[in-house]
Design a protein around this motif. Sequence first.
Motif, short mmCIF file in Angstrom:
data_model
loop_
_atom_site.label_atom_id
_atom_site.label_comp_id
_atom_site.label_asym_id
_atom_site.label_seq_id
_atom_site.Cartn_x
_atom_site.Cartn_y
_atom_site.Cartn_z
N GLU A 8 0.83 -1.20 0.00
CA GLU A 8 0.00 0.00 0.00
C GLU A 8 0.88 1.26 0.00
O GLU A 8 0.66 2.20 -0.77
CB GLU A 8 -0.87 -0.03 1.26
N ARG A 11 2.54 1.74 -3.27
CA ARG A 11 1.61 2.24 -4.26
C ARG A 11 1.38 3.74 -4.07
O ARG A 11 1.38 4.51 -5.02
CB ARG A 11 0.28 1.49 -4.13
N GLU A 313 -9.74 9.33 0.96
CA GLU A 313 -9.26 7.94 1.00
C GLU A 313 -9.24 7.43 2.44
O GLU A 313 -9.65 6.29 2.72
CB GLU A 313 -7.85 7.86 0.40
N ILE A 316 -12.71 6.65 3.47
CA ILE A 316 -13.18 5.37 2.93
C ILE A 316 -12.62 4.22 3.76
O ILE A 316 -13.33 3.29 4.14
CB ILE A 316 -12.75 5.21 1.46
N ARG A 317 -11.34 4.32 4.06
CA ARG A 317 -10.71 3.24 4.84
C ARG A 317 -11.36 3.11 6.22
O ARG A 317 -11.62 1.99 6.69
CB ARG A 317 -9.21 3.52 5.00
N ILE A 320 -14.77 1.40 6.13
CA ILE A 320 -14.84 -0.05 5.98
C ILE A 320 -14.06 -0.78 7.08
O ILE A 320 -13.80 -1.96 6.97
CB ILE A 320 -14.35 -0.51 4.60
N LEU B 106 -11.28 3.09 -3.88
CA LEU B 106 -9.92 3.64 -3.94
C LEU B 106 -9.45 3.57 -5.39
O LEU B 106 -9.31 2.49 -5.96
CB LEU B 106 -8.96 2.84 -3.04
N ALA B 109 -6.18 1.53 -6.30
CA ALA B 109 -6.11 0.08 -6.09
C ALA B 109 -6.95 -0.64 -7.16
O ALA B 109 -7.90 -0.08 -7.70
CB ALA B 109 -6.60 -0.26 -4.70
N ASP B 113 -8.33 -5.58 -5.10
CA ASP B 113 -7.77 -5.04 -3.87
C ASP B 113 -8.80 -4.22 -3.10
O ASP B 113 -8.83 -4.23 -1.87
CB ASP B 113 -6.54 -4.19 -4.17
N LEU B 117 -10.04 -5.08 0.76
CA LEU B 117 -9.54 -4.15 1.79
C LEU B 117 -10.15 -4.36 3.19
O LEU B 117 -9.41 -4.36 4.19
CB LEU B 117 -9.72 -2.71 1.32
N ARG B 129 -7.87 -13.79 1.71
CA ARG B 129 -8.39 -12.49 1.25
C ARG B 129 -8.64 -12.54 -0.25
O ARG B 129 -9.70 -12.15 -0.74
CB ARG B 129 -7.36 -11.40 1.52
#
Lengths: 406, 248
Positions: A8, A11, A313, A316-317, A320, B106, B109, B113, B117, B129
Amino acid sequence: MTRAMLAEAWRAMGANRLRTFLTMLGMMIGVAAVIMMLAVGRGAQSTVEDSIATMGSNLFIVLSGSSTASGVRIGTGNAPTLTLNDADAIGELNSVGGVAPVSPGSAQIVYGSNNWGTFVTGTTPSYVDVANWTIDSGEMFSDADVRASARVAVLGATVAKNLFEEEEAVGKVIRVRGSPFTVVGTMARKGQSLDGRDQDDTVFIPVTTAQRKVFGSQFPGTVRFIQVKAKTAEAMPAAEREMAQLLRQRHRLSDRADDDFDIRNMTAVANAAAATAKVMSLMLGAIASISLLVGGIGIMNIMLVSVTERTREIGIRIAIGARERDILTQFLLEAIIISLFGSLIGVVLGVGAAAIANAAASITVIVTMGSILLAFSVAAAIGVFFGFYPASKAAHLKPIDALRYQ
Amino acid sequence: MQPSVADATPVVIHTEHLSKQYETEAGPVPALKDVNVDIRKGEFVSIMGPSGSGKSTFMNILGCLDLPSGGRYVLDGSDVSTLNRNQLAQLRNNVIGFVFQGFNLLQRASIADNVALPLVYAGVPRAERERRARDMLARVGLGAHMHHAPNQISGGQQQRVAIARALVNNPRLVLADEPTGNLDTATSQEIMKLLVELNERDGITIVLVTHEADIAAYARRLVQFVDGHVTHDGDVTHLHHARAGVTS
Ligand SMILES: Nc1ncnc2c1ncn2[C@@H]1O[C@H](COP(=O)(O)OP(=O)(O)OP(=O)(O)O)[C@@H](O)[C@H]1O
Ligand SMILES: [Mg+2]
């Protein structure tokens, strides 16, 4: 988990290469600067230490003329008040281990088609011991040569190299200011003096020859200065006191008159020079640390921008199921990777620059393992520290606020 | 009042005098006033109401994305006001699946992915996963697009990805705030069929906000908001009537 987070972070860094590179640049320059500056400081320090080591221990230089600045006076070393007899008398003192009078000057020296302008040191054989020289080949001229004002010379390494190159110098005849001198020996290389002069760029001849046949003094029998070596370090204060007393007596100075000579404790001068080099070295280190700090602030800046840019972002993380810890880890990981890579490249740059400076310039720079470790670990620590604030800011966002961010 | 679900079925969502006001520079803005709603396991509930009536505010509180100003919200037996941030994160991770109007994928990604997540944060090992994300994508009909980026597929497909992401960690509850709001009618129907299937086949509780009567009609229960109040809570039959009236 960790693998996924590393991927991550990779990226995220890849998504904004320019930003990542600029952040690393701050770190690289910081680390390279620290390594370079510490190396320059260390190099200067070791140059000073080397020349002190070659200078000879427990050394005084007694100069003609007075040094105290009151009234009209001739500068130190200019009034020829010291004589060869003064030197002999100092040599008799109990606290003194060796003495060498010096009449210096400069001369053009010729051997065959080679021609070299250099410094001439008129002295006595004891100079070798007092000033800590080593004979490389042949021998020092003798006391008999001094008494006879013989035309003999011993060459410093620089002079030998420039006049003779690979050829054997001993036994050859050179011309000093036109008159022929037989080379009886050459000196081993000594290196730089404290004031940065090449000590090996000189020719040694008997002091009497220098006075009578080369320079032709207006005041026969006088010398410019006398180098004196105390018997031991402990004897130095006594030697200084006794010399002063002796010279005042010999020069018949009244109690009210100033000294017409100047005794300099070269050990003290050397210590001062060493201390100065150390301070300089520390100061360079301090300046370099500031550049590292600036690199760290650069990281914080970029991380702050990166967090703000990625607020949605983060939202969003969180929506979830990311915990504060997950967000913190993600951004810290980026900061760690950036500062680690930046520091590593900085180390390579710093060491490379030091090598180039060593090869190209006349200054000595010395990179130590300690300075590399220091620069690297401080940089990495700063990067992580400055990465932490934006990361924790991101981790504390309320999910709905982060999601609404445009 | 809940025709298809027996009263013995456990309550998933329970709100009691729930209120919310936003603090703004112009003063407090009340968005929810005394909302009392119970939703049982396996229900499919539509929420409708005029713009600004508080639907999204309600959904955000249900999804633990925001906290109420007053009253109680009990999710799956626990009062959310007693939970710490980590416990809330856990609820968001494995009890709730949230589907947004704007997909909220995202962009950097891949689709696979994105779907995987939530499992990263649940601490599921990598191989599992990947398997579960693949299965879920196949389930929403996107098995072939796994390695695409979100911006390489259509809006309807992106919403399917979002639904797959919402479902991947086996939530008890799917909350969808205008999931078809950005989609054309045909695509909307497909998304709704997917949700109905999830509800009927897997027994997942679904709460859905929409402005469109024909979308709301897929549900079995309708809750209507006006000005922060619940003005109707019952079956959806009148929607069919309304639609019939409009179309005839
Ligand atoms: N972040 C906020 N700050 C201040 N006021 C807000 C905020 N979010 C919503 N509101 C206000 O709260 C009320 C309810 O908004 P909400 O978004 O819940 O409505 P909605 O029913 O979802 O509307 P829509 O159908 O347009 O999505 C509105 O008056 C709105 O202006
Ligand atoms: Mg809304």
